[in-house]
Design a protein around this motif. Structure first.
Motif, PDB file in Angstrom:
ATOM      1  N   ASP A  53     -14.677  10.781  -8.161  1.00  0.00           N
ATOM      2  CA  ASP A  53     -16.130  10.764  -8.308  1.00  0.00           C
ATOM      3  C   ASP A  53     -16.778   9.678  -7.467  1.00  0.00           C
ATOM      4  OD1 ASP A  53     -16.347  12.781 -10.490  1.00  0.00           O
ATOM      5  OD2 ASP A  53     -15.165  11.291 -11.574  1.00  0.00           O
ATOM      6  N   VAL A  54     -16.052   8.573  -7.298  1.00  0.00           N
ATOM      7  CA  VAL A  54     -16.531   7.404  -6.558  1.00  0.00           C
ATOM      8  C   VAL A  54     -15.366   6.889  -5.725  1.00  0.00           C
ATOM      9  CG1 VAL A  54     -17.525   5.074  -6.749  1.00  0.00           C
ATOM     10  CG2 VAL A  54     -18.066   6.803  -8.470  1.00  0.00           C
ATOM     11  N   VAL A  55     -15.651   6.351  -4.540  1.00  0.00           N
ATOM     12  CA  VAL A  55     -14.598   5.715  -3.744  1.00  0.00           C
ATOM     13  C   VAL A  55     -14.990   4.265  -3.482  1.00  0.00           C
ATOM     14  CG1 VAL A  55     -13.739   7.833  -2.703  1.00  0.00           C
ATOM     15  CG2 VAL A  55     -15.577   6.561  -1.564  1.00  0.00           C
ATOM     16  N   PHE A  56     -13.966   3.458  -3.174  1.00  0.00           N
ATOM     17  CA  PHE A  56     -14.154   2.005  -3.181  1.00  0.00           C
ATOM     18  C   PHE A  56     -13.102   1.387  -2.266  1.00  0.00           C
ATOM     19  CE2 PHE A  56     -13.847  -1.799  -6.396  1.00  0.00           C
ATOM     20  CZ  PHE A  56     -14.405  -2.657  -5.454  1.00  0.00           C
ATOM     21  N   ALA A  57     -13.560   0.591  -1.307  1.00  0.00           N
ATOM     22  CA  ALA A  57     -12.655  -0.156  -0.439  1.00  0.00           C
ATOM     23  C   ALA A  57     -13.045  -1.625  -0.506  1.00  0.00           C
ATOM     24  CB  ALA A  57     -12.725   0.356   0.994  1.00  0.00           C
ATOM     25  N   PRO A  58     -12.491  -2.394  -1.422  1.00  0.00           N
ATOM     26  CA  PRO A  58     -12.862  -3.808  -1.544  1.00  0.00           C
ATOM     27  C   PRO A  58     -12.426  -4.613  -0.331  1.00  0.00           C
ATOM     28  CG  PRO A  58     -10.971  -3.304  -2.929  1.00  0.00           C
ATOM     29  CD  PRO A  58     -11.466  -2.002  -2.401  1.00  0.00           C
ATOM     30  N   GLY A  59     -13.191  -5.658  -0.035  1.00  0.00           N
ATOM     31  CA  GLY A  59     -12.806  -6.580   1.014  1.00  0.00           C
ATOM     32  C   GLY A  59     -13.274  -6.227   2.406  1.00  0.00           C
ATOM     33  N   LEU A  60     -14.154  -5.264   2.560  1.00  0.00           N
ATOM     34  CA  LEU A  60     -14.662  -4.914   3.888  1.00  0.00           C
ATOM     35  C   LEU A  60     -15.295  -6.146   4.535  1.00  0.00           C
ATOM     36  CD1 LEU A  60     -16.200  -1.427   3.059  1.00  0.00           C
ATOM     37  CD2 LEU A  60     -14.025  -1.904   4.206  1.00  0.00           C
ATOM     38  N   LEU A  61     -15.099  -6.294   5.845  1.00  0.00           N
ATOM     39  CA  LEU A  61     -15.366  -7.570   6.489  1.00  0.00           C
ATOM     40  C   LEU A  61     -16.816  -7.816   6.878  1.00  0.00           C
ATOM     41  CD1 LEU A  61     -12.209  -7.767   8.790  1.00  0.00           C
ATOM     42  CD2 LEU A  61     -12.574  -8.815   6.546  1.00  0.00           C
ATOM     43  N   ASP A  62     -17.598  -6.761   7.079  1.00  0.00           N
ATOM     44  CA  ASP A  62     -18.971  -6.981   7.524  1.00  0.00           C
ATOM     45  C   ASP A  62     -19.833  -5.768   7.201  1.00  0.00           C
ATOM     46  OD1 ASP A  62     -18.276  -5.057   9.533  1.00  0.00           O
ATOM     47  OD2 ASP A  62     -17.637  -6.656  10.877  1.00  0.00           O
ATOM     48  N   ALA A  63     -21.125  -5.915   7.479  1.00  0.00           N
ATOM     49  CA  ALA A  63     -22.079  -4.844   7.188  1.00  0.00           C
ATOM     50  C   ALA A  63     -21.747  -3.577   7.954  1.00  0.00           C
ATOM     51  CB  ALA A  63     -23.492  -5.313   7.507  1.00  0.00           C
ATOM     52  N   GLU A  64     -21.257  -3.722   9.179  1.00  0.00           N
ATOM     53  CA  GLU A  64     -20.922  -2.545   9.981  1.00  0.00           C
ATOM     54  C   GLU A  64     -19.826  -1.718   9.305  1.00  0.00           C
ATOM     55  OE1 GLU A  64     -19.535  -1.387  14.562  1.00  0.00           O
ATOM     56  OE2 GLU A  64     -19.733  -3.477  13.948  1.00  0.00           O
ATOM     57  N   ALA A  65     -18.805  -2.401   8.787  1.00  0.00           N
ATOM     58  CA  ALA A  65     -17.719  -1.692   8.110  1.00  0.00           C
ATOM     59  C   ALA A  65     -18.212  -1.043   6.828  1.00  0.00           C
ATOM     60  CB  ALA A  65     -16.573  -2.660   7.816  1.00  0.00           C
ATOM     61  N   ILE A 124       0.841  -1.195   0.000  1.00  0.00           N
ATOM     62  CA  ILE A 124       0.000   0.000   0.000  1.00  0.00           C
ATOM     63  C   ILE A 124       0.879   1.250   0.000  1.00  0.00           C
ATOM     64  CG2 ILE A 124      -1.838   1.254   1.188  1.00  0.00           C
ATOM     65  CD1 ILE A 124      -2.665  -1.480   0.087  1.00  0.00           C
ATOM     66  N   ARG A 125       0.593   2.165  -0.892  1.00  0.00           N
ATOM     67  CA  ARG A 125       1.376   3.391  -0.981  1.00  0.00           C
ATOM     68  C   ARG A 125       1.130   4.305   0.219  1.00  0.00           C
ATOM     69  NH1 ARG A 125       3.596   4.010  -5.994  1.00  0.00           N
ATOM     70  NH2 ARG A 125       2.762   2.585  -7.565  1.00  0.00           N
ATOM     71  N   PRO A 126       2.132   5.081   0.595  1.00  0.00           N
ATOM     72  CA  PRO A 126       1.892   6.121   1.591  1.00  0.00           C
ATOM     73  C   PRO A 126       0.763   7.033   1.119  1.00  0.00           C
ATOM     74  CG  PRO A 126       4.241   5.868   1.192  1.00  0.00           C
ATOM     75  CD  PRO A 126       3.545   5.038   0.161  1.00  0.00           C
ATOM     76  N   LEU A 127       0.012   7.569   2.063  1.00  0.00           N
ATOM     77  CA  LEU A 127      -1.188   8.315   1.705  1.00  0.00           C
ATOM     78  C   LEU A 127      -0.887   9.508   0.813  1.00  0.00           C
ATOM     79  CD1 LEU A 127      -4.181   8.810   1.945  1.00  0.00           C
ATOM     80  CD2 LEU A 127      -3.779   9.979   4.123  1.00  0.00           C
ATOM     81  N   GLU A 167      -6.995  -0.153  -0.920  1.00  0.00           N
ATOM     82  CA  GLU A 167      -6.871  -1.607  -1.009  1.00  0.00           C
ATOM     83  C   GLU A 167      -6.425  -2.297   0.283  1.00  0.00           C
ATOM     84  OE1 GLU A 167      -7.186  -3.369  -4.452  1.00  0.00           O
ATOM     85  OE2 GLU A 167      -8.468  -1.616  -4.227  1.00  0.00           O
ATOM     86  N   ASN A 168      -6.444  -1.599   1.407  1.00  0.00           N
ATOM     87  CA  ASN A 168      -5.957  -2.189   2.655  1.00  0.00           C
ATOM     88  C   ASN A 168      -6.456  -3.602   2.903  1.00  0.00           C
ATOM     89  OD1 ASN A 168      -4.282  -0.222   3.771  1.00  0.00           O
ATOM     90  ND2 ASN A 168      -5.958   0.879   4.740  1.00  0.00           N
ATOM     91  N   PHE A 169      -7.784  -3.784   2.820  1.00  0.00           N
ATOM     92  CA  PHE A 169      -8.377  -5.050   3.238  1.00  0.00           C
ATOM     93  C   PHE A 169      -8.036  -6.206   2.307  1.00  0.00           C
ATOM     94  CE2 PHE A 169     -10.678  -2.220   5.932  1.00  0.00           C
ATOM     95  CZ  PHE A 169     -11.143  -2.979   6.996  1.00  0.00           C
ATOM     96  N   LEU A 170      -7.611  -5.911   1.091  1.00  0.00           N
ATOM     97  CA  LEU A 170      -7.201  -6.988   0.175  1.00  0.00           C
ATOM     98  C   LEU A 170      -5.742  -7.376   0.352  1.00  0.00           C
ATOM     99  CD1 LEU A 170      -8.939  -6.209  -3.249  1.00  0.00           C
ATOM    100  CD2 LEU A 170      -9.738  -7.612  -1.339  1.00  0.00           C
ATOM    101  N   HIS A 171      -5.028  -6.638   1.194  1.00  0.00           N
ATOM    102  CA  HIS A 171      -3.588  -6.889   1.349  1.00  0.00           C
ATOM    103  C   HIS A 171      -3.193  -7.064   2.808  1.00  0.00           C
ATOM    104  CE1 HIS A 171      -2.475  -6.203  -2.881  1.00  0.00           C
ATOM    105  NE2 HIS A 171      -3.491  -5.360  -2.882  1.00  0.00           N
ATOM    106  N   GLY A 172      -4.075  -7.680   3.576  1.00  0.00           N
ATOM    107  CA  GLY A 172      -3.743  -8.042   4.952  1.00  0.00           C
ATOM    108  C   GLY A 172      -3.644  -6.878   5.912  1.00  0.00           C
ATOM    109  N   ARG A 173      -4.293  -5.764   5.567  1.00  0.00           N
ATOM    110  CA  ARG A 173      -4.287  -4.590   6.456  1.00  0.00           C
ATOM    111  C   ARG A 173      -5.725  -4.177   6.753  1.00  0.00           C
ATOM    112  NH1 ARG A 173      -0.070  -0.051   4.434  1.00  0.00           N
ATOM    113  NH2 ARG A 173      -1.457   1.051   5.841  1.00  0.00           N
TER     114      ARG A 173
END
Length: 290
Positions: free
Chosen positions: A186-198, A130-133, A161-167
Motif C-alpha cells: 500500500d505504501v513504499v519507503f526507502a529510508p536514508g535517501l541522501l538529498d531532495a533529488e533522490a 539486503i535480501r535478493p530482490l 533498506e539499501n541506504f541504511l546499510h551502506g548501499r
C-alpha cells in the motif's frame, strides 16, 4: 482504546484515507503508551511505533536482534490501547526468514489493535544485509496476502533498506520499490535517501504513496517541502524518542558534573503532564505478547 472489530475497521479506513491526500501528513512515532497520548494531544492524526525507540527504552541497541516479536507486538498493543489514533507498527524484517513467517507476523500484528505495519528487505546479517530482490518480493506478497485476510483494512508498508546499510544505489532502490508496489504494498519507503533529488526521484517512480523518513537531508526540510517533492507521508522514526533522551542526558550531565539543578525547572509541570495524558487512571499497557 476501543478494540472492537468496528473500531478497528474505522481506524483502518481512517489511516488508509490519510494516504489518499490531498495533503502530506506526519506519522509521529511513539515509543510507549505515555508518548502516544502526548503525541495525540499535540495534534497528530496517526502514530507509528519505532523499533529504535523501543530498543532504547529497554536499554538495548537498535538492530542487534535484542527485541523480539513478543516485545514488539506488546509495545504496539500498549500504544494502540493508549490512543484513539490509527497506529502502524514497525515490524522490522518481519521476524522471520520465510514468507510464511512474515505472514504470521502480520496476522499477529493484526490482533494487537494496530491497523498498519511495515516490513523491510533486510536479512539481519551484517555481511549481506539486503535480501535478493526475488526473496524480498515473495515476503511482501505473503505480507500483503495476510493483511488482506484481516477483518479490517491493514495498510502495509514495504521498505527498501539499501541506504541504511551502506548501499546508496538509487537505481536498485527504485527497482525494489516498484517491485513491492506490483506485489501489492500500500505504501513504499526507502529510508536514508541522501538529498531532495533522490526523494523526488523515488516519489516519481511509483504510483502508491511514498513515506519519507525525517532524517538526514529530509530533516532539514519542512513537511510541506517534502510533500511538494511527492511524499504522501513523513515519519519521524526514533527522532522524538532520541530528542527526549538528548534533553534528559544534558540535564543529567549538568547535575552529575556541575551540581546544577536548574535544567529541571524547564520540565513540564506535573499538572500539565497529567492534563496531556488525559486521565488520572490511564488504561494499563497491554502485557507483552508471547
Amino acid at each position: 482504546m476501543d478494540n472492537t472489530d468496528e473500531a478497528l475497521r474505522e481506524r483502518g479506513e481512517r489511516f488508509h484515507a490519510l494516504h489518499q491526500g490531498p495533503d502530506v501528513f506526519v506519522l509521529a512515532n511513539a515509543w510507549d503508551a505515555g508518548s502516544a497520548r502526548l503525541l495525540e494531544t499535540a495534534g497528530f492524526t496517526a502514530l507509528g511505533t519505532t523499533s529504535a525507540g523501543l530498543a532504547h527504552a529497554l536499554g538495548r541497541r537498535d538492530g542487534d536482534g535484542g527485541v523480539g516479536l513478543g516485545q514488539t507486538l506488546g509495545n504496539g498493543a500498549a500504544i494502540a490501547a493508549a490512543t484513539t489514533l490509527p497506529v502502524s507498527a514497525d515490524l522490522e524484517g518481519g521476524f522471520g526468514d520465510t514468507p510464511a513467517e512474515v505472514a504470521r507476523t502480520i496476522t499477529r500484528a493484526g490482533g494487537t489493535g494496530v491497523v498498519g505495519g511495515s516490513v523491510e528487505d533486510t536479512t539481519g546479517d551484517a555481511s549481506a544485509p539486503i535480501r535478493p530482490l526475488d526473496q524480498a518480493v515473495e515476503r511482501v506478497e505473503a505480507a500483503v496476502e495476510a493483511a488482506r485476510a484481516l477483518p479490517f483494512r491493514f495498510t502495509l508498508t514495504a521498505r527498501a533498506e539499501n541506504f541504511l546499510h551502506g548501499r546508496p544505489d538509487l537505481e536498485d532502490t527504485i527497482a525494489r520499490l516498484r517491485a513491492f508496489e506490483r506485489a501489492g504494498a500500500d505504501v513504499v519507503f526507502a529510508p536514508g535517501l541522501l538529498d531532495a533529488e533522490a526523494i523526488g526521484a523515488v516519489c516519481a517512480a511509483v504510483e502508491v504513496p511514498v513515506n519519507v523518513l525525517a532524517a538526514g537531508a529530509a530533516a532539514r526540510m519542512t513537511v510541506a517541502e517534502l510533500g511538494a517533492l511527492g511524499a504522501r507521508r513523513v515519519s519521524l522514526g526514533s527522532g522524538l524518542s532520541r530528542t527526549a533522551l538528548t534533553h534528559a542526558l544534558r540535564a543529567a550531565r549538568e547535575i552529575a558534573e556541575h551540581g546544577r539543578l536548574d535544567r529541571l525547572t524547564q520540565a513540564l509541570p506535573m499538572e500539565e503532564v497529567h492534563r496531556w495524558l488525559g486521565s488520572e487512571d490511564p488504561t494499563p499497557p497491554a502485557p507483552p505478547m508471547p
